[in-house]
Design an enzyme around this catalytic site. Structure first.
Site, PDB file in Angstrom:
ATOM      1  N   THR A   9     -31.810  -8.252  15.582  1.00  0.00           N
ATOM      2  CA  THR A   9     -31.516  -8.966  16.833  1.00  0.00           C
ATOM      3  C   THR A   9     -32.078  -8.242  18.066  1.00  0.00           C
ATOM      4  OG1 THR A   9     -29.429  -7.771  16.841  1.00  0.00           O
ATOM      5  CG2 THR A   9     -29.364 -10.036  16.018  1.00  0.00           C
ATOM      6  N   VAL A  12     -37.339  -4.913  19.272  1.00  0.00           N
ATOM      7  CA  VAL A  12     -38.366  -4.638  18.267  1.00  0.00           C
ATOM      8  C   VAL A  12     -38.153  -5.537  17.050  1.00  0.00           C
ATOM      9  CG1 VAL A  12     -39.347  -2.868  16.745  1.00  0.00           C
ATOM     10  CG2 VAL A  12     -38.650  -2.251  19.062  1.00  0.00           C
ATOM     11  N   CYS A 129     -43.733   4.454  21.231  1.00  0.00           N
ATOM     12  CA  CYS A 129     -44.634   3.411  21.743  1.00  0.00           C
ATOM     13  C   CYS A 129     -45.754   3.969  22.631  1.00  0.00           C
ATOM     14  CB  CYS A 129     -43.840   2.341  22.495  1.00  0.00           C
ATOM     15  SG  CYS A 129     -42.531   2.991  23.538  1.00  0.00           S
ATOM     16  N   GLY A 160     -39.092  -1.309  26.806  1.00  0.00           N
ATOM     17  CA  GLY A 160     -39.175  -0.090  25.997  1.00  0.00           C
ATOM     18  C   GLY A 160     -37.829   0.596  25.847  1.00  0.00           C
ATOM     19  N   LYS A 214     -41.946  13.915  23.174  1.00  0.00           N
ATOM     20  CA  LYS A 214     -42.380  13.092  22.034  1.00  0.00           C
ATOM     21  C   LYS A 214     -43.879  12.817  22.121  1.00  0.00           C
ATOM     22  CE  LYS A 214     -38.088  10.437  21.710  1.00  0.00           C
ATOM     23  NZ  LYS A 214     -37.487   9.143  22.075  1.00  0.00           N
ATOM     24  N   HIS A 243     -46.758  -1.188  28.432  1.00  0.00           N
ATOM     25  CA  HIS A 243     -46.815   0.154  29.013  1.00  0.00           C
ATOM     26  C   HIS A 243     -48.242   0.450  29.492  1.00  0.00           C
ATOM     27  CE1 HIS A 243     -42.850   0.747  27.635  1.00  0.00           C
ATOM     28  NE2 HIS A 243     -43.032   1.610  26.658  1.00  0.00           N
TER      29      HIS A 243
HETATM   30  N1  LIG Z   1     -38.410  -1.197  22.638  1.00  0.00           N
HETATM   31  C1  LIG Z   1     -39.544  -0.568  22.375  1.00  0.00           C
HETATM   32  O1  LIG Z   1     -40.574  -0.779  23.023  1.00  0.00           O
HETATM   33  C2  LIG Z   1     -39.599   0.413  21.247  1.00  0.00           C
HETATM   34  C3  LIG Z   1     -40.837   0.914  20.883  1.00  0.00           C
HETATM   35  C4  LIG Z   1     -40.919   1.844  19.843  1.00  0.00           C
HETATM   36  C5  LIG Z   1     -39.778   2.244  19.187  1.00  0.00           C
HETATM   37  N2  LIG Z   1     -38.574   1.734  19.585  1.00  0.00           N
HETATM   38  C6  LIG Z   1     -37.393   2.181  18.836  1.00  0.00           C
HETATM   39  O2  LIG Z   1     -36.932   1.072  18.057  1.00  0.00           O
HETATM   40  C7  LIG Z   1     -35.503   1.106  17.973  1.00  0.00           C
HETATM   41  C8  LIG Z   1     -34.920  -0.212  18.485  1.00  0.00           C
HETATM   42  O3  LIG Z   1     -35.318  -0.422  19.823  1.00  0.00           O
HETATM   43  P1  LIG Z   1     -35.044  -1.818  20.568  1.00  0.00           P
HETATM   44  O4  LIG Z   1     -35.764  -1.705  21.857  1.00  0.00           O
HETATM   45  O5  LIG Z   1     -35.324  -2.969  19.659  1.00  0.00           O
HETATM   46  O6  LIG Z   1     -33.458  -1.723  20.833  1.00  0.00           O
HETATM   47  P2  LIG Z   1     -32.406  -2.897  21.117  1.00  0.00           P
HETATM   48  O7  LIG Z   1     -33.052  -4.066  21.739  1.00  0.00           O
HETATM   49  O8  LIG Z   1     -31.276  -2.251  21.820  1.00  0.00           O
HETATM   50  O9  LIG Z   1     -31.932  -3.325  19.625  1.00  0.00           O
HETATM   51  C9  LIG Z   1     -31.132  -2.484  18.828  1.00  0.00           C
HETATM   52  C10 LIG Z   1     -30.879  -3.157  17.494  1.00  0.00           C
HETATM   53  O10 LIG Z   1     -30.105  -2.279  16.690  1.00  0.00           O
HETATM   54  C11 LIG Z   1     -29.039  -3.036  16.102  1.00  0.00           C
HETATM   55  N3  LIG Z   1     -27.889  -2.217  15.734  1.00  0.00           N
HETATM   56  C12 LIG Z   1     -27.026  -1.537  16.526  1.00  0.00           C
HETATM   57  N4  LIG Z   1     -26.045  -0.965  15.793  1.00  0.00           N
HETATM   58  C13 LIG Z   1     -26.293  -1.302  14.494  1.00  0.00           C
HETATM   59  C14 LIG Z   1     -25.634  -1.041  13.266  1.00  0.00           C
HETATM   60  N5  LIG Z   1     -24.517  -0.310  13.196  1.00  0.00           N
HETATM   61  N6  LIG Z   1     -26.165  -1.547  12.124  1.00  0.00           N
HETATM   62  C15 LIG Z   1     -27.300  -2.302  12.154  1.00  0.00           C
HETATM   63  N7  LIG Z   1     -27.957  -2.592  13.302  1.00  0.00           N
HETATM   64  C16 LIG Z   1     -27.456  -2.098  14.453  1.00  0.00           C
HETATM   65  C17 LIG Z   1     -28.679  -4.016  17.214  1.00  0.00           C
HETATM   66  O11 LIG Z   1     -27.868  -5.037  16.703  1.00  0.00           O
HETATM   67  P3  LIG Z   1     -26.845  -5.868  17.668  1.00  0.00           P
HETATM   68  O12 LIG Z   1     -27.674  -6.841  18.426  1.00  0.00           O
HETATM   69  O13 LIG Z   1     -25.932  -6.507  16.686  1.00  0.00           O
HETATM   70  O14 LIG Z   1     -26.161  -4.857  18.552  1.00  0.00           O
HETATM   71  C18 LIG Z   1     -30.085  -4.466  17.607  1.00  0.00           C
HETATM   72  O15 LIG Z   1     -30.576  -5.393  16.670  1.00  0.00           O
HETATM   73  C19 LIG Z   1     -35.057   2.348  18.769  1.00  0.00           C
HETATM   74  O16 LIG Z   1     -34.965   3.437  17.879  1.00  0.00           O
HETATM   75  C20 LIG Z   1     -36.211   2.567  19.717  1.00  0.00           C
HETATM   76  O17 LIG Z   1     -36.321   3.907  20.129  1.00  0.00           O
HETATM   77  C21 LIG Z   1     -38.456   0.825  20.577  1.00  0.00           C
END
Ligand SMILES: NC(=O)c1ccc[n+]([C@@H]2O[C@H](COP(=O)([O-])OP(=O)(O)OC[C@H]3O[C@@H](n4cnc5c(N)ncnc54)[C@H](OP(=O)(O)O)[C@@H]3O)[C@@H](O)[C@H]2O)c1
Length: 334
Positions: A9, A12, A129, A160, A214, A243
């Site tokens: 959800t 990413v 990223c 991000g 990082k 970015h």
């Molecule tokens: N955003 C970027 O550009 C980017 C780029 C590279 C890497 N990342 C990395 O990718 C990861 C996710 O980033 P994001 O930006 O997608 O974050 P986000 O939008 O906050 O999404 C977080 C996700 O994790 C899920 N989650 C939270 N607690 C959980 C649990 N106990 N069990 C299973 N799922 C759970 C959330 O589910 P709910 O919706 O149910 O809370 C949501 O689907 C992070 O580690 C981040 O550092 C992000």
């Protein structure tokens, strides 16, 4: 293949779903995981309604590839369980990136590190990223001329930082536009609307933020240049997605502008915009490649030092697309 997305959800995770469809990835079954608050909710994939589940010890039975994008804590807890099950975990968090036994992969550069993962399973780390777009741009210069030093300043969008941070930017912007008094209240260094914040993550004792650390460490690991001189300044800017990076690179072997441009144009996953075209954040939003513009020689350095603007969609090449390309490399190795 039998696939799982952990964090389906999130920003990413949603891009994984989009890209599995766009790239016609061979999906047999798809399991979606998120936190307990979303358990039982439905998401559509290729006209099929899929139910979101929460994780348990049996979640990875029969899963061949699991894309993890639910943050560091969840990866630390669940990725080893999946890997023990012979699942290939492609992890977007920073949990395992600097672990010597775990490959940190950008397929254009080091896909060879993941041979045999398909049979035995295990964890493969997807870089940060900002690192991914930087190394895709540096790699042709590295192989063509050698790298002496790299200095990078990032301009990173709110997507991000995840869905909550992006929503907050929208709310803050709206409240300032609706009520000028809100701007006076918005003096906090965490207030992202109409603001640029020169710190992403905590500062270490040398004054570098976690995001900067990082970028520096991961670049050295991926390019296999442990002694590369590299510094970074990471800044959060109030854009929604994409970015940008201002990069100053010094080469070991001086080069003519034509040679530098030709090397970059031949770089995999790279597109060079020339003349007055700019690779700005709105331009790269929704695109798969890393885009370069404003390539120029540093005056007086006789072709040794070059400056350029590197931009990419952080949710695509910076996260989900790179993860999917890792999975495609595994399939190709059959
Ligand atoms: N955003 C970027 O550009 C980017 C780029 C590279 C890497 N990342 C990395 O990718 C990861 C996710 O980033 P994001 O930006 O997608 O974050 P986000 O939008 O906050 O999404 C977080 C996700 O994790 C899920 N989650 C939270 N607690 C959980 C649990 N106990 N069990 C299973 N799922 C759970 C959330 O589910 P709910 O919706 O149910 O809370 C949501 O689907 C992070 O580690 C981040 O550092 C992000």
């Amino acid at each position: 293949m039998n696939i799982a997305i952990v964090g389906a959800t999130g920003m990413v995770g949603q891009n994984f779903l989009k890209l599995l469809k766009e790239k016609h990835f061979p999906v047999n079954t798809l399991q979606l995981f998120a936190s307990k608050k979303n358990e039982g909710k439905k998401l559509m994939f290729r006209s099929q309604e899929l139910t979101i589940q929460s994780l348990n010890q049996n979640s990875f039975n029969n899963i061949e590839i699991a894309f993890f994008s639910a943050g560091e804590e969840i990866s630390r807890q669940w990725a080893p369980i999946a890997a023990q099950n012979k699942t290939v975990v492609i992890d977007n968090s920073s949990a395992f990136r600097m672990n010597n036994d775990i490959p940190l992969v950008v397929p254009e550069i080091n896909a060879s590190l993941i041979q045999k993962y398909k049979e035995k399973g295990g964890i493969i780390a997807n870089p940060n990223c900002s690192t991914i777009q930087l190394v895709v741009a540096l790699n042709p210069l590295h192989t063509g001329f050698g790298l002496e030093s790299v200095h990078v300043s990032t301009y990173q969008s709110l997507s991000g930082a995840g869905q909550k941070a992006l929503n907050l930017l929208k709310e803050e912007s709206q409240s300032i536009l609706n009520d000028k008094k809100a701007l006076a209240l918005a003096s906090s260094e965490h207030f992202s609307a109409f603001n640029c914040i020169p710190q992403i993550g905590d500062l270490n004792e040398d004054g570098f933020s976690t995001e900067e650390t990082k970028l520096m460490q991961e670049t050295k690991k991926i390019l296999n240049l442990p002694h590369l001189k590299i510094t970074a300044t990471a800044v959060r800017v109030p854009t929604f997605n994409g970015h940008g990076e201002a990069v100053l690179v010094t080469l070991k072997k001086p080069a003519e502008k034509k040679e530098v441009i030709n090397a970059l144009m031949e770089g995999q996953g790279l597109k060079v915009l020339q003349e007055k075209h700019l690779s700005h954040q709105r331009f790269v939003d929704g695109r798969n490649d890393v885009y370069l513009s404003r390539i120029r020689a540093v005056p007086g350095e006789e072709g040794k030092s070059w400056m350029m603007w590197v931009a990419a969609d952080n949710l695509r090449k910076g996260a989900a697309l790179n993860g999917l390309q890792i999975a495609e490399s595994l399939i190709k190795q059959d």
